[in-house]
Design an enzyme around this catalytic site. Structure first.
Site, PDB file in Angstrom:
ATOM      1  N   PRO A 157       0.755  -1.348   0.010  1.00  0.00           N
ATOM      2  CA  PRO A 157      -0.189   0.063  -0.014  1.00  0.00           C
ATOM      3  C   PRO A 157       0.650   1.445   0.042  1.00  0.00           C
ATOM      4  O   PRO A 157       1.487   1.398   0.858  1.00  0.00           O
ATOM      5  CB  PRO A 157      -0.808  -0.244   1.201  1.00  0.00           C
ATOM      6  N   GLU A 158       0.740   2.011  -1.097  1.00  0.00           N
ATOM      7  CA  GLU A 158       1.324   3.233  -1.156  1.00  0.00           C
ATOM      8  C   GLU A 158       0.486   4.475  -0.752  1.00  0.00           C
ATOM      9  O   GLU A 158      -0.860   3.949  -0.479  1.00  0.00           O
ATOM     10  CB  GLU A 158       2.001   3.803  -2.723  1.00  0.00           C
TER      11      GLU A 158
ATOM     12  N   ARG B  75      16.958   1.583  -3.162  1.00  0.00           N
ATOM     13  CA  ARG B  75      15.764   1.096  -3.722  1.00  0.00           C
ATOM     14  C   ARG B  75      15.995   0.877  -5.112  1.00  0.00           C
ATOM     15  O   ARG B  75      16.582   1.481  -5.937  1.00  0.00           O
ATOM     16  CB  ARG B  75      14.527   1.816  -3.535  1.00  0.00           C
TER      17      ARG B  75
ATOM     18  N   LYS C 190       1.617   7.828   4.155  1.00  0.00           N
ATOM     19  CA  LYS C 190       0.999   6.620   4.155  1.00  0.00           C
ATOM     20  C   LYS C 190       0.405   6.342   5.594  1.00  0.00           C
ATOM     21  O   LYS C 190       0.096   5.060   5.814  1.00  0.00           O
ATOM     22  CB  LYS C 190       2.139   5.579   3.920  1.00  0.00           C
TER      23      LYS C 190
END
Ligand SMILES: [Zn+2]
Length: 264
Positions: free
Chosen positions: A2-3, A254, A59
């Site tokens: 979930p972003e 990342r 978030k």
């Protein structure tokens, strides 16, 4: 995972929980309660209260509470890699790109039961989300959905960190995840590894326009996995704009996909 966009869907869903009297709280998993919170404390803070607003910063989902017209603590919910929000029988999103397709009630980590028989629950297979009371909202930067050009400038100026790392630093800009950041920089034609402070005024304005535009467009399309770059994020993937083989590397720790031709 979930972003920010997925959590925005949860926030909209959580509006169904507003105004309903909280009758009970099930918090069976101590691990899921953060910052020293325990099941008894969170129950005594919430039972008898009502949620009055559903807010979101990045978030983090925030539910304001009130009891007998007095403001109570803020309930903070985080969803980690696999967390989902359900209100009554409805899910905030039917299908999470990276979550297991299975759906097990035993993954219910936190449930608020209302006097009318419905409930709000967090279901999280991997337990990387969590619940806290009165989270420190000041530790988060400006939410990416509503960031102003001046706030973006303040987040980037003077930094030698890679542009992508700075955009994903939640204390600078709240809500940018890996997919959303790669999509935004691809659309803006900016190299993710460039020092954040090296952008010209023109480039920074372009980034701001693409950042807010990408967030709004992917929200309308249904989530952070709906970007134009998304299907090309594989080994050997080609830039959807000019057909160049995409570069795959680590930036800011990342995995990052970018186009060596049009992203400068
Ligand atoms: Zn390209």
């Amino acid at each position: 995972m979930p972003e920010m966009l997925e959590v925005e869907f949860y926030r909209v869903l959580a509006e169904r929980a507003l105004g309903r009297r909280i009758a009970a709280v099930d918090a069976p998993d101590d691990w899921f309660l953060k910052r020293g919170l325990d099941a008894r404390t969170v129950a005594s803070a919430l039972v008898g209260a009502r949620f009055t607003a559903a807010r979101r910063i990045g978030k983090l989902l925030l539910l304001d509470t009130e009891r007998r017209r007095r403001t109570g603590p803020v309930l903070g919910l985080r969803f980690g890699m696999t967390g989902r929000l359900l209100v009554d029988a409805a899910a905030g999103i039917e299908h999470l790109e990276f979550a297991s397709a299975r759906d097990e009630p035993k993954w219910d980590r936190f449930t608020v039961r209302f006097g009318d028989g419905g409930e709000l629950r967090v279901r999280d297979a991997r337990r990387l989300g969590g619940v806290e009371l009165d989270p420190d909202e000041d530790r988060l930067g400006r939410d990416a959905m509503a960031i102003t050009p001046a706030a973006l400038r303040a987040a980037l100026d003077g930094s030698k960190a890679p542009l992508k790392a700075r955009l994903m630093d939640q204390a600078r800009v709240a809500g940018m995840g890996n997919l959303l950041t790669d999509e935004t920089l691809w659309r803006a034609g900016l190299d993710p590894a460039r020092p954040a402070g090296s952008l010209t005024d023109v480039e920074r304005r372009r980034l701001h326009r693409h950042l807010t535009g990408t967030v709004a467009e992917l929200l309308a399309r249904g989530g952070s996995h709906t970007g134009d770059l998304h299907l090309a994020r594989v080994r050997g993937g080609l830039c959807p704009r000019d057909g160049t083989p995409l570069e795959r590397r680590k930036v800011g720790g990342r995995t990052t996909y970018s186009c060596p031709v049009h992203q400068r």
